[in-house]
Design an enzyme around this catalytic site. Sequence first.
Site, PDB file in Angstrom:
ATOM      1  CB  ALA A 198      -0.928  -0.005   1.220  1.00 37.82           C
ATOM      2  CB  CYS A 258      23.659   2.300   4.731  1.00 37.55           C
ATOM      3  SG  CYS A 258      24.008   4.026   4.607  1.00 37.55           S
ATOM      4  CB  THR A 309      -6.457  -9.721  14.692  1.00 36.40           C
ATOM      5  OG1 THR A 309      -6.783 -10.705  15.671  1.00 36.40           O
ATOM      6  CG2 THR A 309      -7.587  -8.706  14.573  1.00 36.40           C
TER       7      THR A 309
END
Length: 428
Positions: free
Chosen positions: A226, A352, A266
Amino acid sequence: MDQSAEARILKEARHVGTLITPIYMDHAATTPCDPRVVEAMLPFFTKTFGNPGSRNHQFGWDAEAGVDRAREQVAALLGADEKEIIFTSGSTEANNLAIKGAATMYEKAPAGGTGRGHMVTCIIEHKAVLDPCKRLQKEGFDVTFLVPGKDGVVTADSVRQALRPDTILVSIMWANNEIGTINEIPQIGALCHERNILFHTDATQWAGKMPVDVERDNIDLLSMSAHKIYGPKGVGALYVRRRRPRVRLTALVDGGGQERGFRSGTLNVTGIVGLGKACEIAAAEMDRDATRLLALRTRLEQGVSSRLDSCQVNGHPTRRLPHLTNISFGFVEGEGLMMAVKEIACSSGSACTSASLEPSYVLKALDVSDELAHSSLRLSLGKWSTQEQVDFAVERIVGAVKKLREMSPLYDMHKEGIDLSKVEWGNH
Ligand SMILES: Cc1ncc(COP(=O)(O)O)c(C=O)c1O
């Protein structure tokens, strides 16, 4: 949401669409949440807060209705059926579930062999694909890591050559997150289907920006996230084909049996509602956005390359996402460049690691030298990027590169026409 409310909320996100510095040009890393997405999510924090697993009261039913709607919105974006959408915490988890879940479900030792089966992927995939593949390798699977062309594109032909009788899964990203190159996804999918091999694509940088149709594009498993498409962070989805073939996966997380047993826990209802809304908006606006962003990116690339010599755009010249560019600048030092363009929030060609700055493995795979990789910028535009911001970025980048080159004896030699690759550097 009316236009003025949207404009107000966007203005609150101060760096979005304005010339307040630093200006945001790192949309491939993450995007701001669309105010319309936030608005859709809000009731699910406080009012419709039920657990969709609560089957015997209104709160549960209302939350479930929100999740069902989101499932439809995600499925519509992908040309899939709602039952084929499994919500996850993002693309990293979706990739892990697809790759490890398929490998362990379908493992097959070749006749007389000791391996557990074969997988195909590519060396310039995101770590969220590479690392699950490397773990499988340690656990007895064979993995072929394809090398893309120098233009960064993985072709169906190169995949064909890697396939074996014991190949279980091919996992090739749709578009690369560092250079934006687009792979031959429908063709690779068709090839896999011919051979009864499962095909997974990490579409994190593609889905919601460019069209997807899992039927037309021959995809069995697809990961999306998303936060790359103006939704919230920490939520994504895995598309899992249910017909021709019905794909089965071993779950990574066991428990309450949510998501048809593929992913217990959940559900993140607010996040899922946000993902759904982001998909709905993306489906409606992607064509318009892509056209506008391609024009802005062209302006950015031309602005830079018309005023600077010795710079190159990495990856295929045209098979690239419209909003992303990765440019290497010769004769400048990488860290100096990043410091000098602090007003532009973008990514560099250095990754990095714990101890040091490593040149990007993606650029290295394209034969970009370590020095050039370090002095590369990935600039990725988004829905609210403006021409003003692009022009500002061009000014800053051109100014910084020119200034750094004034301090570079190598650049002086290059300008004098000396071929630096032929210079024998003494060891004094
Ligand atoms: C190609 C690709 N795959 C996977 C991921 C990981 O996605 P997420 O942050 O949703 O776990 C990213 C994000 O950077 C990405 O660009």
